[in-house]
Motif scaffolding. Structure first.
Motif, PDB file in Angstrom:
ATOM      1  N   VAL A  21      39.446  -4.432 -42.928  1.00  0.00           N
ATOM      2  CA  VAL A  21      40.124  -4.635 -41.649  1.00  0.00           C
ATOM      3  C   VAL A  21      40.165  -6.129 -41.329  1.00  0.00           C
ATOM      4  O   VAL A  21      39.151  -6.824 -41.418  1.00  0.00           O
ATOM      5  CB  VAL A  21      39.425  -3.872 -40.491  1.00  0.00           C
TER       6      VAL A  21
ATOM      7  N   GLN B 186      43.779  -2.832 -43.496  1.00  0.00           N
ATOM      8  CA  GLN B 186      44.428  -2.624 -42.194  1.00  0.00           C
ATOM      9  C   GLN B 186      44.456  -3.940 -41.446  1.00  0.00           C
ATOM     10  O   GLN B 186      43.423  -4.593 -41.271  1.00  0.00           O
ATOM     11  CB  GLN B 186      43.650  -1.577 -41.387  1.00  0.00           C
TER      12      GLN B 186
ATOM     13  N   VAL C 125      45.278  -5.756 -37.962  1.00  0.00           N
ATOM     14  CA  VAL C 125      45.446  -5.461 -36.531  1.00  0.00           C
ATOM     15  C   VAL C 125      45.872  -6.739 -35.803  1.00  0.00           C
ATOM     16  O   VAL C 125      45.050  -7.635 -35.577  1.00  0.00           O
ATOM     17  CB  VAL C 125      44.132  -4.908 -35.913  1.00  0.00           C
ATOM     18  N   PRO C 126      47.152  -6.827 -35.465  1.00  0.00           N
ATOM     19  CA  PRO C 126      47.641  -8.057 -34.815  1.00  0.00           C
ATOM     20  C   PRO C 126      47.361  -8.014 -33.312  1.00  0.00           C
ATOM     21  O   PRO C 126      48.209  -7.661 -32.516  1.00  0.00           O
ATOM     22  CB  PRO C 126      49.143  -8.028 -35.103  1.00  0.00           C
ATOM     23  N   VAL C 127      46.146  -8.379 -32.951  1.00  0.00           N
ATOM     24  CA  VAL C 127      45.662  -8.235 -31.578  1.00  0.00           C
ATOM     25  C   VAL C 127      46.338  -9.207 -30.611  1.00  0.00           C
ATOM     26  O   VAL C 127      47.055 -10.110 -31.029  1.00  0.00           O
ATOM     27  CB  VAL C 127      44.144  -8.438 -31.517  1.00  0.00           C
ATOM     28  N   GLU C 128      46.067  -9.000 -29.311  1.00  0.00           N
ATOM     29  CA  GLU C 128      46.722  -9.792 -28.275  1.00  0.00           C
ATOM     30  C   GLU C 128      45.881 -10.983 -27.810  1.00  0.00           C
ATOM     31  O   GLU C 128      46.295 -11.703 -26.917  1.00  0.00           O
ATOM     32  CB  GLU C 128      47.131  -8.890 -27.116  1.00  0.00           C
ATOM     33  N   SER C 129      44.716 -11.189 -28.426  1.00  0.00           N
ATOM     34  CA  SER C 129      43.883 -12.348 -28.079  1.00  0.00           C
ATOM     35  C   SER C 129      42.747 -12.461 -29.089  1.00  0.00           C
ATOM     36  O   SER C 129      42.465 -11.504 -29.814  1.00  0.00           O
ATOM     37  CB  SER C 129      43.268 -12.198 -26.686  1.00  0.00           C
TER      38      SER C 129
ATOM     39  N   HIS D 286      39.671 -12.742 -28.201  1.00  0.00           N
ATOM     40  CA  HIS D 286      38.595 -11.894 -27.680  1.00  0.00           C
ATOM     41  C   HIS D 286      38.735 -10.491 -28.273  1.00  0.00           C
ATOM     42  O   HIS D 286      37.763  -9.891 -28.735  1.00  0.00           O
ATOM     43  CB  HIS D 286      38.685 -11.851 -26.144  1.00  0.00           C
ATOM     44  N   SER D 287      39.967 -10.001 -28.292  1.00  0.00           N
ATOM     45  CA  SER D 287      40.215  -8.686 -28.864  1.00  0.00           C
ATOM     46  C   SER D 287      40.111  -8.708 -30.392  1.00  0.00           C
ATOM     47  O   SER D 287      39.778  -7.683 -30.996  1.00  0.00           O
ATOM     48  CB  SER D 287      41.588  -8.166 -28.448  1.00  0.00           C
TER      49      SER D 287
ATOM     50  N   ALA E 145      36.568  -8.180 -30.893  1.00  0.00           N
ATOM     51  CA  ALA E 145      36.227  -6.814 -30.457  1.00  0.00           C
ATOM     52  C   ALA E 145      36.702  -5.789 -31.486  1.00  0.00           C
ATOM     53  O   ALA E 145      35.988  -4.827 -31.799  1.00  0.00           O
ATOM     54  CB  ALA E 145      36.843  -6.525 -29.090  1.00  0.00           C
ATOM     55  N   ALA E 146      37.900  -5.987 -32.024  1.00  0.00           N
ATOM     56  CA  ALA E 146      38.425  -5.048 -33.022  1.00  0.00           C
ATOM     57  C   ALA E 146      37.611  -5.129 -34.318  1.00  0.00           C
ATOM     58  O   ALA E 146      37.328  -4.103 -34.947  1.00  0.00           O
ATOM     59  CB  ALA E 146      39.899  -5.326 -33.295  1.00  0.00           C
TER      60      ALA E 146
END
Lengths: 311, 395
Positions: free
Chosen positions: B27, B56, B58-62, B64-65, B68-69
């Motif tokens: 990930v 995988q 995961v194109p997160v929005e920040s 911080h995320s 977290a992801a």
């Protein structure tokens, strides 16, 4: 007590228990009841993400756990992101996600952790299309930190940081329509639910398990402690919230709205019936009550229109 | 299988991306920020070209995320990777504590970049050093090869001690500068770094676990001690893994401080990251000019190589500590740590702190030579002129 298998099958609420007795919720806690229904429906093969909220405490201190299912405690604003990471790991490792035999990834967060500090992570979770369910249990304030207002607190409510007083310093804004924000992401499934209507809630949980992509349920969960209400009135309050159309039950599925009111033909009861049982509303003037009533009816008309046009 | 390296001319960022690929990360959750972005772009390209399986993204929005992801993924048993810089790393701060506290062996590349304001995208170590108390291991790479090697070793070390690790490279000087990197054939990486075997995961449905539950004053203290102990134990693991890496692939990392021509040195330059490449070159020139100098490159800042620093310090007259970072109200961070380590020992060389290269200010061989002259004068005289020298300051 052992329930015979043939009886079990006929029950509208699953007999299985995966939420242990001896948890540390307050008396009459709607959140604890809601969590119990989620565990009854999904069982052990469910990975929970719980941020800072009442359920951090309800789930028990180390080395205990009230949940008979895997649980990751996380920081306040991160539920959506952590769920996304868990779902990605499951996919990478080849697990079946969702469906009756699959793994259910569930976020269980309060209204502060969802509508306020966690809104960004929630939005990211929704728009990226993770195959998981986010449940916002809505007790309408920061109850775990001691009853401070959130953006989900209703107009006119007393909280410890809207204390009323000589200056009538109460909550001045109407409840944030989180579910509308969620629906704006055009996810496949979003719904409201209430602990007063467990069959409806469980049906929605089961639907969320079958739908591919992100789903969201806003669960109305009374908090007698924070609402300054008798502990034996939780279910009655939750029922009145629906009957007054203050918190109407509905579903949004692939662009279509469907209202799930228990008595669809009845006109909403006056909002006073919901307010008068709760100490938190005792500082409201008649004008305040009218303002809230108008808002409730306006929003209810809007929802009926949506169901009519996009039903 | 005999080891034959695959030589590629790549940037530091591509070296990081290839290392993540060769580590078979499962990930990747990341957010764009200059100068890190080409790491995650390259990883996305691997996916687009079908060069990786079961990864995988995961194109997160920040950021911080992003952390977290990675935390969620790692807790569910996956090998998780991310990369960031400066503001992004600062935004992650809360979750860096979370990753270490939950004992998750996430590996992250931080491209050292100066903190704003004023806006800057250039090299500076203050971003990563400001995270020193989060419970992450920190490895500082001198060159692109060390970025690649550092990521591979970090996964192995992190997954042994159950703590997250940060691999740190310089903005642009490494991140965007192309150099030859010897890469390791996949089969041999797999032998060195087998799939992760987590002690506990969220996917054990027969024995469900709860991670991060409330720790009362009766228990919290012991949780902290266990992290402290794991960090201390990491020193042994780092030396062993560094030695194994050397035996397998010819580049030895068994020393947490790399010593360069220090055997008979009167004084040494000590620092971290890419600036130590410049220092080594200067040492060669200074040696020809008759200076008895050497270089001590601190590879691992966390855990701090106290024992190796002591061994070095007792045999030299002076240490010029070069900090591309600063702790306001105090001094350079490496300098501060090094002095602290030596206080309760019998090794007390003259130590001076040179604040160099902040916000990407050029730091050259000529600068090292000037510092050498200054340091020699101090040692001859036996006393410091100033303790903390803002070396480049326009006066």
């Amino acid at each position: 007590m052992q329930i015979p298998e043939n009886v079990k099958k006929r029950l509208s609420i699953p007999a299985d228990e995966h939420f242990y007795a001896g948890h540390t919720a307050c008396q009459g806690c709607g959140a604890a009841l809601g969590l119990r229904y989620v565990l009854k429906t999904y069982g052990r093969k469910t990975i929970f993400t719980i941020p800072a909220c009442c359920s951090t405490i309800i789930a028990g201190p180390w080395p205990y756990s009230t949940l008979d299912a895997p649980l990751f405690h996380t920081a306040f604003e991160t539920t959506g992101a952590v769920m996304g990471g868990i779902e990605a790991a499951l996919k990478a490792k080849g697990y079946k996600v969702k469906g009756e035999d699959g793994v259910m990834v569930v976020g269980w967060a309060g209204d502060g952790g969802t509508a306020d500090i966690g809104l960004q992570a929630l939005s990211g979770f929704l728009e990226r299309g993770h195959d998981a369910l986010y449940i916002m249990y809505d007790n309408e304030a920061y109850m775990n930190t001691g009853i401070q207002r959130s953006s989900s607190t209703p107009y006119g409510a007393w909280t410890t940081n809207t204390p009323g007083g000589k200056k009538h310093f109460l909550e001045k804004r109407h409840k944030k329509k989180v579910i509308d924000i969620v629906i704006a992401h055009e996810i496949p499934y979003a719904a409201t639910a209430s602990v007063a209507y467990p069959e409806d809630f469980i049906r929605k949980l089961k639907k969320a398990r079958e739908i591919k992509g992100p789903s969201f349920i806003q669960l109305f969960a009374p908090c007698p402690t924070g609402w300054r209400a008798p502990t034996d009135k939780s279910i009655e309050l939750a029922r009145l919230a629906v009957q007054t159309a203050y918190f109407p039950l509905f579903e949004y599925e692939n662009g279509k709205y469907k209202i799930n009111m228990p008595s669809p033909k009845k006109e909403p009861k006056p909002i006073e019936e919901f307010l008068k049982l709760q100490g938190r509303f005792k500082y409201m003037t008649q004008e305040d009550i009218e303002s809230l009533q108008n808002w409730v009816l306006r929003e209810w008309e809007k929802l009926k229109k949506l169901a009519e046009v996009f039903g | 299988m005999e080891y034959k390296p695959i030589r590629k001319v790549v940037s530091g960022n591509y070296a990081a991306a290839y290392a993540a690929k060769h580590a078979r990360v499962e990930v990747v959750a990341a957010y764009p920020i200059t100068p890190q972005t080409s790491i995650i772009e390259k990883i996305a390209e691997f996916i687009a070209n079908g060069e990786v399986e079961n990864l995988q993204y995961v194109p997160v929005e920040s950021e911080h995320s992003a952390m977290a992801a990675c935390i969620g993924a790692s807790a569910a048993g996956a090998r998780a990777f991310t990369a960031t810089s400066a503001q992004g790393l600062a935004l992650m701060h809360e979750m860096l504590h979370w990753a270490a506290g939950a004992r998750l062996p996430i590996v992250m590349v931080d491209v050292n970049r100066a903190m704003a304001p004023p806006w800057s995208v250039w090299d500076d170590q203050t971003d990563s050093l400001a995270q020193r108390d989060t419970g992450w291991l920190q490895f500082y790479a001198e060159n692109n090869q060390e970025v690649y090697d550092g990521v591979l070793m970090s996964f192995k070390i992190a997954e042994t001690v159950n703590l997250p690790a940060m691999v740190i490279e310089s903005a642009f000087i490494l991140s965007h500068t192309y150099d030859v990197v010897e890469m390791i054939p996949q089969e041999l990486v797999d032998e060195f770094l087998p799939p992760r075997k987590p002690l506990y995961t969220l996917t054990d449905f027969d024995n469900p676990i709860s991670v991060g539950a409330l720790g009362t004053p009766a228990d919290y203290y012991e949780f902290r001690y266990k992290i402290a102990k794991a960090m201390e134990d990491a020193k042994k693991v780092i030396r062993e893994v560094g030695k194994e890496f050397g035996e397998r692939f010819g580049r030895d990392y068994s020393q947490m401080i790399e010593l360069y021509r220090t055997e008979d040195a009167d004084f040494v330059f000590m620092g971290m990251g890419s600036l130590m490449g410049t220092v080594k070159q200067a040492v060669d020139i200074l040696r020809e000019e008759g200076y008895k100098v050497g270089a001590a490159k601190v590879r691992w800042f966390r855990p701090f190589p106290s024992e190796e620093l002591y061994e070095l310090a007792k045999n030299v007259e002076g240490i010029a500590v070069l900090d591309r970072n600063f702790s306001f109200g105090q001094e350079g961070i490496l300098f501060n740590e090094a002095k602290g380590v030596l206080y309760n020992t019998d090794a007390h060389p003259i130590m001076k702190n040179y604040i160099v290269g902040l916000g990407g200010r050029d730091f050259t061989v000529a600068d090292v030579k000037k510092i050498a002259e200054n340091m020699k004068a101090i040692i001859d005289k036996g006393e410091l002129d100033v303790e903390v020298d803002w070396y480049h300051l326009k006066r």
